[in-house]
Scaffold this motif. Structure first.
Motif, PDB file in Angstrom:
ATOM      1  N   PHE A 188       0.858  -1.191   0.000  1.00 15.06           N
ATOM      2  CA  PHE A 188       0.000   0.000   0.000  1.00 15.06           C
ATOM      3  C   PHE A 188       0.896   1.243   0.000  1.00 15.06           C
ATOM      4  CE2 PHE A 188      -2.680  -3.320   1.569  1.00 15.06           C
ATOM      5  CZ  PHE A 188      -3.966  -2.999   1.153  1.00 15.06           C
ATOM      6  N   ILE A 189       0.673   2.132  -0.973  1.00 13.68           N
ATOM      7  CA  ILE A 189       1.421   3.388  -1.030  1.00 13.68           C
ATOM      8  C   ILE A 189       0.732   4.396  -0.111  1.00 13.68           C
ATOM      9  CG2 ILE A 189       2.337   5.210  -2.487  1.00 13.68           C
ATOM     10  CD1 ILE A 189       3.423   2.411  -3.160  1.00 13.68           C
ATOM     11  N   VAL A 190       1.375   4.701   1.011  1.00 16.65           N
ATOM     12  CA  VAL A 190       0.853   5.705   1.946  1.00 16.65           C
ATOM     13  C   VAL A 190       1.331   7.058   1.419  1.00 16.65           C
ATOM     14  CG1 VAL A 190       0.769   6.467   4.351  1.00 16.65           C
ATOM     15  CG2 VAL A 190       0.950   4.019   3.810  1.00 16.65           C
ATOM     16  N   CYS A 191       0.505   7.666   0.573  1.00 14.61           N
ATOM     17  CA  CYS A 191       0.951   8.825  -0.215  1.00 14.61           C
ATOM     18  C   CYS A 191       1.084  10.083   0.613  1.00 14.61           C
ATOM     19  CB  CYS A 191       0.029   9.058  -1.405  1.00 14.61           C
ATOM     20  SG  CYS A 191      -1.700   9.332  -0.975  1.00 14.61           S
ATOM     21  N   GLY A 192       0.457  10.119   1.797  1.00 14.05           N
ATOM     22  CA  GLY A 192       0.628  11.249   2.701  1.00 14.05           C
ATOM     23  C   GLY A 192      -0.292  12.403   2.378  1.00 14.05           C
ATOM     24  N   GLY A 193       0.224  13.616   2.543  1.00 12.45           N
ATOM     25  CA  GLY A 193      -0.562  14.822   2.323  1.00 12.45           C
ATOM     26  C   GLY A 193      -0.488  15.736   3.533  1.00 12.45           C
ATOM     27  N   PHE A 194      -0.385  17.028   3.257  1.00 11.17           N
ATOM     28  CA  PHE A 194      -0.214  18.026   4.309  1.00 11.17           C
ATOM     29  C   PHE A 194      -1.533  18.436   4.955  1.00 11.17           C
ATOM     30  CE2 PHE A 194      -0.246  22.601   5.371  1.00 11.17           C
ATOM     31  CZ  PHE A 194       0.726  22.631   6.357  1.00 11.17           C
TER      32      PHE A 194
END
Length: 378
Positions: free
Chosen positions: A333-339
């Motif tokens: 799973f790509i934990v793409c993040g984000g601010f």
């Protein structure tokens, strides 16, 4: 610093085994998380945008002026990359972008310009700003092969980080909006020798331009739903869906159209791309669950990726469990993040999810044109 490290600005991120999610799913699955939320700008976008800006810097040198239109994460990535290279950066934002984003951009040295009510109007202002300035470069948010090339190493890193017994994963999961991340995952799978590994791309019902684009190509005789139009992109030979009004709270997925080149790549790849859309409230539920389990805050655009890791019924539809006893299927799973996430947001999400649970019923999820119901309970 090694020569290899000097060649890029982005960080190699950890791949961790998730005991929480592996236990939840049962002994047939083992879950690995690629933590792109640990990039300097808090999202995977730093990979591709810093790669693009470094290419521009190689051409223009210190005279380069970086310009980007963004509602959030792309602008933050561009600003962080420009600061690392010591060049000026102007980010065009539409009205309504939260104060935290403004503060972060100014903290990393970017000039913030407010233009228009919507992203498209901010983009036009950014285009006007680079016109006539030979050293000003407009940095795209998602639709450019150089971005996908920059995102791709997250997959070759993953191949090297997986334990030896895994070999190839059974599937790679990522979110999709305009398609920048997915374009990078497809390119990375090609580079890693994983063209036959299925990719599962997830988005929300209210920002499903990629889902509707795949449907328009796979089932062209079925018309689009209300509020969605379809055009033909001659350059790539695909049909592309345009969503007139984006209603999702997962604003980082908020592209009206996906990149046509990524739609083409998804249709052509040997391992295929499964397409899933989920309700906002389900992503809210899992943003809270992921914070409890892994002590990390992620945006709704990111928690959408994690839905199959928390909902086994959906996972079994996408990646059936092995037949042989004792066999395991590895999932990445790509934990793409984000601010754009804070503790206060999780409090609000918990209230909205609580109301949904009281109302009863099940979550409606769309999988490659088929509706399924997913239990609301965790």
């Amino acid at each position: 610093m090694s020569d290899e490290q000097q060649q890029h600005l982005w960080s190699e991120t950890p791949l961790i085994y998730s005991r929480h999610l592996s236990t939840r799913l049962g002994p047939e699955y083992e879950v690995y998380l690629k933590l792109e939320n640990l990039q300097p700008s808090h999202s995977y976008k730093y990979r591709g945008l810093s790669h693009f800006i470094q290419r521009a810097h190689a051409t223009h040198g210190p005279a380069l002026r970086v310009v980007c239109a963004s509602g959030g994460n792309a602008g933050l990535a561009a600003a962080c990359a420009a600061r690392a290279l010591g060049v000026p950066c102007t980010i065009f934002l539409p009205h309504g972008v939260d104060a935290r984003t403004h503060a972060f951009l100014r903290d990393v040295g970017a000039t913030v310009a407010i233009a228009g009510r919507f992203f498209a109007e901010a983009l036009r202002a950014a285009e006007d700003a680079v016109r006539g300035d030979p050293d000003a470069v407009l940095v795209p948010a998602y639709d450019h092969p150089t971005l996908w090339e920059g995102h791709a190493p997250m997959i070759t890193e993953t191949r090297a980080q997986l334990p030896p017994h895994v070999g190839k994963p059974a599937a790679v999961f990522c979110s999709v909006g305009g398609g920048g991340l997915l374009g990078g995952v497809i390119a990375g799978c090609r580079d890693a020798g994983w063209d036959d590994v299925p990719i599962v791309a997830l988005e929300t019902h209210g920002s499903a331009c990629f889902y509707h684009s795949l449907a328009a190509n796979r089932a062209p005789d079925v018309g689009p739903p209300a509020g969605v139009s379809v055009r033909t992109d001659a350059a790539h030979g695909v049909r592309v869906a345009h969503v007139a009004q984006l209603t999702s709270r997962a604003t980082s997925l908020g592209a009206s159209e996906p990149a046509a080149g990524v739609v083409r790549a998804a249709l052509d790849r040997a391992g295929g791309v499964r397409s899933v859309t989920v309700p906002d409230e389900l992503t809210m539920q899992l943003a809270g669950a992921f914070a409890d389990d892994h002590k990390m805050l992620v945006e709704l655009a990111c928690s959408a990726t994690l839905v199959p890791a928390y909902k086994r019924a959906l996972l079994e539809r996408l990646v059936p469990p092995p037949v042989d006893a004792g066999e395991k299927r590895a999932l990445v799973f790509i934990v793409c993040g984000g601010f754009k996430i804070a503790q206060a947001d999780l409090v609000e999400y918990a209230q909205l999810v609580g109301a949904e649970l009281v109302a009863g019923g099940a979550w409606d999820v769309m999988v490659d044109g088929t509706r399924m119901h997913v239990d609301k309970a965790l």
